[in-house]
Design a protein around this motif. Structure first.
Motif, PDB file in Angstrom:
ATOM      1  N   ALA A 299       1.306  -0.716   0.123  1.00 38.14           N
ATOM      2  CA  ALA A 299       0.404  -0.213   0.044  1.00 38.14           C
ATOM      3  C   ALA A 299       1.223   1.280   0.241  1.00 38.14           C
ATOM      4  CB  ALA A 299      -0.739  -0.233   1.453  1.00 38.14           C
TER       5      ALA A 299
ATOM      6  N   ASP B 252       0.566   4.031   1.120  1.00 36.64           N
ATOM      7  CA  ASP B 252       0.246   4.642   1.615  1.00 36.64           C
ATOM      8  C   ASP B 252       0.807   6.603   2.378  1.00 36.64           C
ATOM      9  OD1 ASP B 252      -2.242   4.120   1.028  1.00 36.64           O
ATOM     10  OD2 ASP B 252      -1.565   2.778   3.144  1.00 36.64           O
TER      11      ASP B 252
ATOM     12  N   LYS C  25      -0.460  -1.180  -4.105  1.00 33.20           N
ATOM     13  CA  LYS C  25      -1.605  -0.156  -4.101  1.00 33.20           C
ATOM     14  C   LYS C  25      -1.959   1.656  -3.903  1.00 33.20           C
ATOM     15  CE  LYS C  25      -4.346  -0.164  -0.353  1.00 33.20           C
ATOM     16  NZ  LYS C  25      -5.089   0.974   0.213  1.00 33.20           N
TER      17      LYS C  25
ATOM     18  N   THR D 263     -14.616  -2.096   7.353  1.00 31.61           N
ATOM     19  CA  THR D 263     -14.239  -2.713   8.614  1.00 31.61           C
ATOM     20  C   THR D 263     -14.106  -1.541   9.432  1.00 31.61           C
ATOM     21  OG1 THR D 263     -11.647  -2.399   8.117  1.00 31.61           O
ATOM     22  CG2 THR D 263     -12.122  -4.713   8.099  1.00 31.61           C
TER      23      THR D 263
ATOM     24  N   PRO E  55      -6.141  -6.651   3.818  1.00 24.95           N
ATOM     25  CA  PRO E  55      -4.891  -6.048   4.595  1.00 24.95           C
ATOM     26  C   PRO E  55      -5.358  -6.383   6.137  1.00 24.95           C
ATOM     27  CG  PRO E  55      -7.160  -5.095   4.296  1.00 24.95           C
ATOM     28  CD  PRO E  55      -6.995  -5.887   3.960  1.00 24.95           C
TER      29      PRO E  55
ATOM     30  N   ARG F  34       0.580  -7.940   9.756  1.00 23.93           N
ATOM     31  CA  ARG F  34       1.356  -7.829   9.977  1.00 23.93           C
ATOM     32  C   ARG F  34       2.634  -8.966  10.983  1.00 23.93           C
ATOM     33  NH1 ARG F  34      -0.225  -3.221   9.103  1.00 23.93           N
ATOM     34  NH2 ARG F  34      -0.949  -1.924  10.043  1.00 23.93           N
TER      35      ARG F  34
ATOM     36  N   GLN G 190      -4.374  -1.252  13.530  1.00 23.00           N
ATOM     37  CA  GLN G 190      -5.093  -2.669  13.161  1.00 23.00           C
ATOM     38  C   GLN G 190      -5.618  -3.257  14.016  1.00 23.00           C
ATOM     39  OE1 GLN G 190      -6.174  -2.629  10.722  1.00 23.00           O
ATOM     40  NE2 GLN G 190      -4.744  -1.849   8.813  1.00 23.00           N
TER      41      GLN G 190
ATOM     42  N   GLY H 225       0.423  -2.199   4.629  1.00 24.43           N
ATOM     43  CA  GLY H 225       1.073  -1.004   4.481  1.00 24.43           C
ATOM     44  C   GLY H 225       2.461  -0.841   4.754  1.00 24.43           C
ATOM     45  N   ARG H 226       2.390  -0.332   6.525  1.00 26.00           N
ATOM     46  CA  ARG H 226       3.547   0.755   7.129  1.00 26.00           C
ATOM     47  C   ARG H 226       4.446  -1.257   7.903  1.00 26.00           C
ATOM     48  NH1 ARG H 226      -0.821   2.526  10.296  1.00 26.00           N
ATOM     49  NH2 ARG H 226      -2.139   1.203   9.833  1.00 26.00           N
ATOM     50  N   PRO H 227       4.122  -2.324   7.433  1.00 27.02           N
ATOM     51  CA  PRO H 227       5.280  -2.829   8.043  1.00 27.02           C
ATOM     52  C   PRO H 227       6.163  -2.863   6.808  1.00 27.02           C
ATOM     53  CG  PRO H 227       3.266  -4.463   8.464  1.00 27.02           C
ATOM     54  CD  PRO H 227       2.689  -2.455   7.960  1.00 27.02           C
TER      55      PRO H 227
HETATM   56  O1  C5P Z   1      -0.333   0.139   6.954  1.00 27.94           O
HETATM   57  P1  C5P Z   1      -0.873  -0.950   7.321  1.00 27.94           P
HETATM   58  O2  C5P Z   1      -0.976  -2.445   6.689  1.00 27.94           O
HETATM   59  O3  C5P Z   1      -2.033  -0.859   8.137  1.00 27.94           O
HETATM   60  O4  C5P Z   1      -2.159  -0.676   5.798  1.00 27.94           O
HETATM   61  C1  C5P Z   1      -3.274  -1.466   5.249  1.00 27.94           C
HETATM   62  C2  C5P Z   1      -3.813  -0.795   3.854  1.00 27.94           C
HETATM   63  O5  C5P Z   1      -4.913  -1.593   3.820  1.00 27.94           O
HETATM   64  C3  C5P Z   1      -4.203   0.843   3.963  1.00 27.94           C
HETATM   65  O6  C5P Z   1      -3.986   1.406   2.511  1.00 27.94           O
HETATM   66  C4  C5P Z   1      -5.262   0.690   4.229  1.00 27.94           C
HETATM   67  O7  C5P Z   1      -6.703   1.852   4.293  1.00 27.94           O
HETATM   68  C5  C5P Z   1      -5.519  -0.475   3.481  1.00 27.94           C
HETATM   69  N1  C5P Z   1      -6.919  -1.553   3.739  1.00 27.94           N
HETATM   70  C6  C5P Z   1      -7.162  -1.256   5.716  1.00 27.94           C
HETATM   71  N2  C5P Z   1      -8.251  -2.532   5.805  1.00 27.94           N
HETATM   72  C7  C5P Z   1      -9.437  -2.327   5.278  1.00 27.94           C
HETATM   73  C8  C5P Z   1      -9.968  -2.225   3.739  1.00 27.94           C
HETATM   74  C9  C5P Z   1      -8.619  -1.714   4.108  1.00 27.94           C
HETATM   75  O8  C5P Z   1      -6.094  -1.651   6.234  1.00 27.94           O
HETATM   76  N3  C5P Z   1     -10.486  -2.971   5.649  1.00 27.94           N
END
Ligand code: C5P
Length: 235
Positions: free
Chosen positions: A8, A10, A34, A121, A180, A183, A192, A212-214
């Motif tokens: 992601a 972001d 993404k 979510t 998503p 971790r 999350q 994303g962040r991981p």
């Molecule tokens: O940083 P992290 O791994 O939490 O990022 C997850 C990505 O997935 C972000 O772009 C977030 O907006 C997206 N996402 C999510 N949960 C959902 C739908 C999308 O974390 N239910």
């Protein structure tokens, strides 16, 4: 269908995206990435074209939801950008989802994958009942929206890895689960709540993990990405 890891992106600006992607210059496997609303609204189509030019597959996470004709025409624009995956809200209904598929289909018959968001979510059961007046339990609503998406001909849904198995049993094993909430087991969860490791997501049957962040906030993003790939894709 092969499993893949989607990073992601972001980041608020194209400059930060490219500084991040530069780290993957020497990598043989160019990560699937993404692009969400923040980056797309800030930088527009140009950022998608440049990421594609660098050899990445792109999931455009723009979650369309409008009347069928508008969604169809907008999806045609995203398809012309050579996106590899797009999404929409299943709440727009079956006619809207079918129109989206028509819009995405290129003259040569190819199209990006189309994935539905069921219930966000961030929407809890309480809000669904009191604000949205959807009386059914949340899990049933999610599965019903997923089966509507399958009925419309979509390729899959965004869901938790913990729901992947159920989605496959309701919508078929080839219906994709894009998950998503990932971790590593030695990391903090951030914001999350229900998280899963890449290895566990594989075990639970996810088809794509969105991370994303991981990866983006790791001291060594390339190593973190490789770890995702080896846990999730290679097992
Ligand atoms: O940083 P992290 O791994 O939490 O990022 C997850 C990505 O997935 C972000 O772009 C977030 O907006 C997206 N996402 C999510 N949960 C959902 C739908 C999308 O974390 N239910």
């Amino acid at each position: 269908m092969g499993k893949d890891v989607i990073i992601a992106l972001d980041f608020p600006s194209a400059q930060e995206v490219f500084a991040f992607l530069d780290k993957f210059d020497g990598e043989q496997r160019k990560p699937f990435v993404k692009i969400g609303m923040e980056l797309f609204y800030a930088e527009g189509a140009a950022v998608v074209r440049e990421v594609k030019r660098r050899g990445h597959k792109v999931f455009l996470d723009l979650k369309l939801h409008d009347i069928p004709n508008t969604v169809k025409r907008s999806m045609a624009v995203l398809s012309a950008l050579d996106a590899d995956m797009c999404n929409l809200h299943a709440g727009g209904g079956i006619a809207m989802m079918k129109a989206a598929l028509e819009g995405l289909t290129r003259a040569d018959g190819t199209r990006p994958l189309l994935i539905a968001v069921t219930q966000l979510t961030s929407t809890g059961e309480e809000v669904m009942h009191r604000e949205l007046w959807i009386d059914r339990p949340l899990d049933q609503t999610v599965m019903h929206y997923a089966s509507n998406a399958a009925l419309a001909g979509l390729d899959g849904v965004v869901c938790s890895p913990l729901e992947a198995d159920k989605v496959h049993s309701v919508c078929g094993k080839d219906f994709l689960t894009v998950t998503p909430g990932i971790r590593f087991d030695d990391a903090s969860k951030g914001d999350q709540v229900r998280v899963t490791t890449p290895a566990k997501a594989r075990e639970l049957g996810s088809d794509y993990i969105v991370v994303g962040r991981p990866v983006t906030a790791a001291a060594d993003p390339v190593a973190a990405y490789r770890r995702c790939v080896s846990e999730f894709c290679d097992g």
